[in-house]
Design an enzyme around this catalytic site. Structure first.
Site, PDB file in Angstrom:
ATOM      1  N   ASP A  20       2.907   0.796  -2.578  1.00 25.54           N
ATOM      2  CA  ASP A  20       4.189   0.315  -2.051  1.00 25.54           C
ATOM      3  C   ASP A  20       4.939  -0.409  -3.184  1.00 25.54           C
ATOM      4  OD1 ASP A  20       5.978   0.319   0.095  1.00 25.54           O
ATOM      5  OD2 ASP A  20       5.466  -1.737   0.610  1.00 25.54           O
ATOM      6  N   ASP A  24       0.206   5.397  -2.848  1.00 24.55           N
ATOM      7  CA  ASP A  24       0.916   4.455  -3.733  1.00 24.55           C
ATOM      8  C   ASP A  24       0.558   3.033  -3.317  1.00 24.55           C
ATOM      9  OD1 ASP A  24       2.927   5.666  -1.468  1.00 24.55           O
ATOM     10  OD2 ASP A  24       3.094   3.478  -1.589  1.00 24.55           O
TER      11      ASP A  24
END
Ligand SMILES: CSC[C@H]1O[C@H](OP(=O)(O)O)[C@H](O)[C@@H]1O
Ligand SMILES: Nc1ncnc2[nH]cnc12
Length: 336
Positions: free
Chosen positions: A253, A251
């Site tokens: 974040d 991801d």
């Protein structure tokens, strides 16, 4: 009370054969393994087991620091020349991801692995990316760590009556990293994208970062973020084990303006989608590390004995009995 080391018994070759016949016949696996196991893989989020390798034993060692996160599975990996190479596999968050990052019994994990003969650890971690160029599902072989844990995790073997100071300038093992990078690059173009270096920010969690923190870590030069590089890397260094983490980005974040903020669903989805690449990556690393030319590296000869001196700052008269017992378990013969 101090528990005794569950050291693997020295078995005769006849008995070794019986053990092997035994688990084949009964369809279950052994609860001991006769030989030292030099390499371990620590699996993280989404990597609770290592499919594709043959499990031959499931060990439940105890240590003076308690029990490890999960049983340690001994897997047989077939080397290039057909020899079975034993590999110890440990699931950091337990068999069902029931152990939170701050609850991981890292001292028990590292001590148990060392007691089985492990001197090289390949540790997997699902990480958030702090850089545009590190896309979800990319692999990163970090070379640095920024510590953002909060001091609530036990982080040393040297306490309670014996002090030890070990160098931690380079938290990962450059020799092992070189092998890992070479293997990762050999899989590139075949679904694997690899970044050779990077700084992993290890935060406390279990909550993810605020946007302000995420942007601050970017300003500090962080490449990726997780909750597990520490104290694992520190303890491996104290235990004279060559330790290298392989990070897989899952991801961005929460700093990215156009990508969604990290969620567990996002992390697990990307881990699952890329698990076959992770498995191929580990397979390639184990193939390479099992070559004779890496024997001394895997045995961490370059680290052997460093704690004997780093840990002898406490004069004999000042050492507590308990610390002596615990450290004597971890390093037989070092502090007598
Ligand atoms: C489920 S997202 C947060 C969790 O994922 C990472 O785990 P690991 O490093 O063991 O793969 C991260 O460090 C957090 O523990
Ligand atoms: N964004 C993130 N922060 C901390 N640990 C993570 N593990 C995977 N993604 C993460």
């Amino acid at each position: 009370m101090l528990r005794l080391r569950a050291s693997p018994p020295v078995l005769t070759s006849v008995f070794k054969r019986q053990v092997h016949i035994g688990f084949r016949k009964m369809g279950s696996i052994a609860d001991s393994y006769p030989d030292p196991i030099p390499i371990a893989v620590i699996g993280g989020t989404g990597l609770q087991s290592l499919p594709g390798f043959t499990p031959v034993a499931s060990l439940k060692p105890t240590t003076p620091w308690g029990a490890p996160s999960s049983p340690i599975t001994v897997l047989h990996h077939t080397s290039g020349d057909g020899r079975p190479i034993p590999v110890a596999f440990l699931s950091r968050h337990g068999l069902h991801h029931e152990i939170a990052p701050h609850e991981v019994p890292a001292r028990a994990n590292i001590a148990a692995l060392r007691s089985l003969g492990v001197r090289t650890i390949i540790a997997f971690s699902a990480v958030g990316s702090l850089q545009e160029a590190i896309k979800p599902r990319d692999f990163v072989i970090p070379d640095q760590i920024i510590d953002r844990t909060k001091g609530i995790r036990p982080f040393t073997f040297f306490e309670g009556g014996m002090v030890g100071h070990v160098g931690f300038a380079d938290p990962f093992d450059e020799g092992v990293a070189k092998v890992v990078r070479k293997c990762g690059h050999s899989l590139e173009g075949d679904g694997v994208r690899l970044h050779d270096k990077g700084t992993v920010v290890c935060m406390e969690g279990p909550q993810f970062s605020t946007r302000a923190e995420s942007n601050m870590y970017r300003a500090w030069g962080g490449s990726v973020i997780n909750m597990s590089a520490l104290p694992e890397a520190k303890l491996a260094k104290e235990a004279e084990i060559a330790y290298q983490m392989i990070c897989m980005s899952t991801d961005y974040d929460c700093w990215h303006v156009s990508e969604g903020d990290v969620t567990v669903e996002m992390v697990m989805g990307n881990m699952k989608a890329n698990s076959e690449n992770a498995r191929r990556f580990v397979g390639a690393v184990l193939d390479e590390l099992s070559k004779d030319e890496h024997k001394d590296l895997v045995a961490a000869k370059h680290l052997e004995g460093q704690m004997k001196f780093a840990g002898s700052i406490t004069g004999a008269a000042g050492r507590s009995e308990e610390a002596k017992k615990k450290l004597g378990w971890l390093f037989p013969g070092y502090f007598e």
